[in-house]
Design an enzyme around this catalytic site. Structure first.
Site, PDB file in Angstrom:
ATOM      1  N   HIS A  51      -0.402   1.691   3.796  1.00 47.16           N
ATOM      2  CA  HIS A  51      -0.872   1.104   5.048  1.00 47.16           C
ATOM      3  C   HIS A  51      -1.115  -0.396   4.884  1.00 47.16           C
ATOM      4  O   HIS A  51      -2.077  -0.944   5.440  1.00 47.16           O
ATOM      5  CB  HIS A  51      -2.143   1.805   5.514  1.00 47.16           C
ATOM      6  CG  HIS A  51      -1.916   3.199   5.993  1.00 47.16           C
ATOM      7  ND1 HIS A  51      -1.151   3.498   7.104  1.00 47.16           N
ATOM      8  CD2 HIS A  51      -2.355   4.396   5.505  1.00 47.16           C
ATOM      9  CE1 HIS A  51      -1.130   4.810   7.289  1.00 47.16           C
ATOM     10  NE2 HIS A  51      -1.835   5.371   6.333  1.00 47.16           N
ATOM     11  N   ARG A  76      -1.404   2.918  -4.540  1.00 46.90           N
ATOM     12  CA  ARG A  76      -1.118   3.982  -3.578  1.00 46.90           C
ATOM     13  C   ARG A  76       0.301   3.755  -3.072  1.00 46.90           C
ATOM     14  O   ARG A  76       0.581   2.762  -2.397  1.00 46.90           O
ATOM     15  CB  ARG A  76      -2.098   3.999  -2.412  1.00 46.90           C
ATOM     16  CG  ARG A  76      -1.717   5.130  -1.433  1.00 46.90           C
ATOM     17  CD  ARG A  76      -2.819   5.493  -0.482  1.00 46.90           C
ATOM     18  NE  ARG A  76      -3.005   4.514   0.574  1.00 46.90           N
ATOM     19  CZ  ARG A  76      -3.774   4.729   1.653  1.00 46.90           C
ATOM     20  NH1 ARG A  76      -4.400   5.893   1.792  1.00 46.90           N
ATOM     21  NH2 ARG A  76      -3.926   3.796   2.565  1.00 46.90           N
ATOM     22  N   ASP A  90       8.106   1.713 -13.761  1.00 51.50           N
ATOM     23  CA  ASP A  90       8.813   0.741 -14.588  1.00 51.50           C
ATOM     24  C   ASP A  90       8.129  -0.620 -14.617  1.00 51.50           C
ATOM     25  O   ASP A  90       8.231  -1.344 -15.616  1.00 51.50           O
ATOM     26  CB  ASP A  90      10.260   0.581 -14.109  1.00 51.50           C
ATOM     27  CG  ASP A  90      11.163   1.718 -14.562  1.00 51.50           C
ATOM     28  OD1 ASP A  90      10.740   2.517 -15.419  1.00 51.50           O
ATOM     29  OD2 ASP A  90      12.301   1.817 -14.048  1.00 51.50           O
ATOM     30  N   GLU A 154      -5.763  15.335   2.797  1.00 49.21           N
ATOM     31  CA  GLU A 154      -6.062  14.698   4.082  1.00 49.21           C
ATOM     32  C   GLU A 154      -5.522  15.468   5.281  1.00 49.21           C
ATOM     33  O   GLU A 154      -5.367  14.899   6.367  1.00 49.21           O
ATOM     34  CB  GLU A 154      -5.541  13.256   4.091  1.00 49.21           C
ATOM     35  CG  GLU A 154      -4.168  13.064   3.509  1.00 49.21           C
ATOM     36  CD  GLU A 154      -3.835  11.598   3.257  1.00 49.21           C
ATOM     37  OE1 GLU A 154      -4.585  10.717   3.716  1.00 49.21           O
ATOM     38  OE2 GLU A 154      -2.814  11.339   2.602  1.00 49.21           O
ATOM     39  N   ASP A 180      -7.275  10.074   7.648  1.00 52.02           N
ATOM     40  CA  ASP A 180      -6.270  11.050   8.069  1.00 52.02           C
ATOM     41  C   ASP A 180      -6.880  12.434   8.245  1.00 52.02           C
ATOM     42  O   ASP A 180      -6.453  13.196   9.120  1.00 52.02           O
ATOM     43  CB  ASP A 180      -5.123  11.102   7.067  1.00 52.02           C
ATOM     44  CG  ASP A 180      -4.135   9.968   7.275  1.00 52.02           C
ATOM     45  OD1 ASP A 180      -3.614   9.842   8.395  1.00 52.02           O
ATOM     46  OD2 ASP A 180      -3.890   9.203   6.331  1.00 52.02           O
TER      47      ASP A 180
END
Length: 259
Positions: A51, A76, A90, A154, A180
């Site tokens: 977000h 996240r 990576d 969520e 959420d």
């Protein structure tokens, strides 16, 4: 002399020892703000790409900005996606927050994306930032010990499957997403609705009963302390965006009201 060992995941060690980890959410997508926040005294810092207008090259710079600070970076990702997670691995991400994990299968997939075959499906790269550009020769054998996979609960389905999700090998901890979750329970924008608060407390109890660390985000100081008292191990207590927005509003209001 070249550095030939992996960075220690202090955040994961804190979760394993039960030591409360106090964190902050980073939404501003800037290596400058991340560098400031990383040295502010928090234990962990979420670099949000779900977000927030944040992309992989920007996160790379933000990881560099965290070096030397107190806050361990937790990324996240935008979704539970193998290719996305591979690319963040990576560039040196050691701790992941995976959104909207509703089932044990989804949790197992998330873990598999962070593991090399035969334990998973992670693609191999010879000399990425993750293994200090090829200087950690036994990286494939060592990296798993320093990886943390946190899955977000969520939705109603996620709540129903807490025990099965927590039982998945390789899941480091479960994280409750109040925003959420409030929407999933029919109270979008109201994470303090009694039904939502009741569901959160029930989820905390159930996750702890499974022996897994439980985390949550809330800018409400009273609620944050309450969740810590209930046994939450990792709690994010605000965001850089919130601090800037509310702090600037308060400063402007103090001077606008002088007349």
């Amino acid at each position: 002399m070249a550095i030939t060992s992996l960075p220690l995941n202090t955040f994961k060690r804190g979760l394993e020892s039960g030591q409360p980890q106090i964190g902050l959410w980073s939404i501003l997508s800037s290596h400058v703000t991340v560098e400031i926040l990383a040295g502010a005294g928090f234990d962990w810092l979420v670099l949000d790409t779900e977000h927030a207008p944040n992309e992989l090259p920007m996160v790379y710079s933000q990881l560099q900005a965290c070096v030397g600070g107190t806050a361990h970076p937790v990324v996240r990702v935008p979704w539970n996606d193998m290719v996305t997670i591979k690319r963040y691995l990576d560039i040196g991400v050691q701790s992941f927050l995976i959104p909207c994990v509703d089932t044990a299968e989804a949790a197992a997939n998330a873990v598999s994306y962070t593991r090399y075959p035969p334990r998973g499906v992670r693609g191999f790269s010879a000399a990425p930032r993750a293994n200090r550009f090829g200087r950690v020769k036994d990286y494939p054998q060592l990296c798993e010990d320093e990886l943390a996979v946190l899955v977000q609960i969520e939705t109603r389905q996620g709540l129903n499957n807490i025990e099965e999700i927590a039982a998945v090998d390789g899941v480091t901890g479960l994280f409750i997403g109040p925003g959420d979750l409030s929407a999933a329970l029919g109270h979008a924008g109201n994470p303090k609705h009694p039904e939502v608060l009741e569901a959160i407390e029930d989820a905390i109890r159930r996750i702890l009963a499974c022996g897994k660390p439980v985390g949550i985000l809330t800018p409400d100081e009273t609620l944050a302390k309450h969740y810590l008292e209930l046994g939450c191990t990792y709690v994010a207590v605000g965001s850089d965006q919130g601090l800037l927005a509310r702090g600037s509003e308060q400063l402007a209001a103090r001077f606008k009201n002088l007349g």
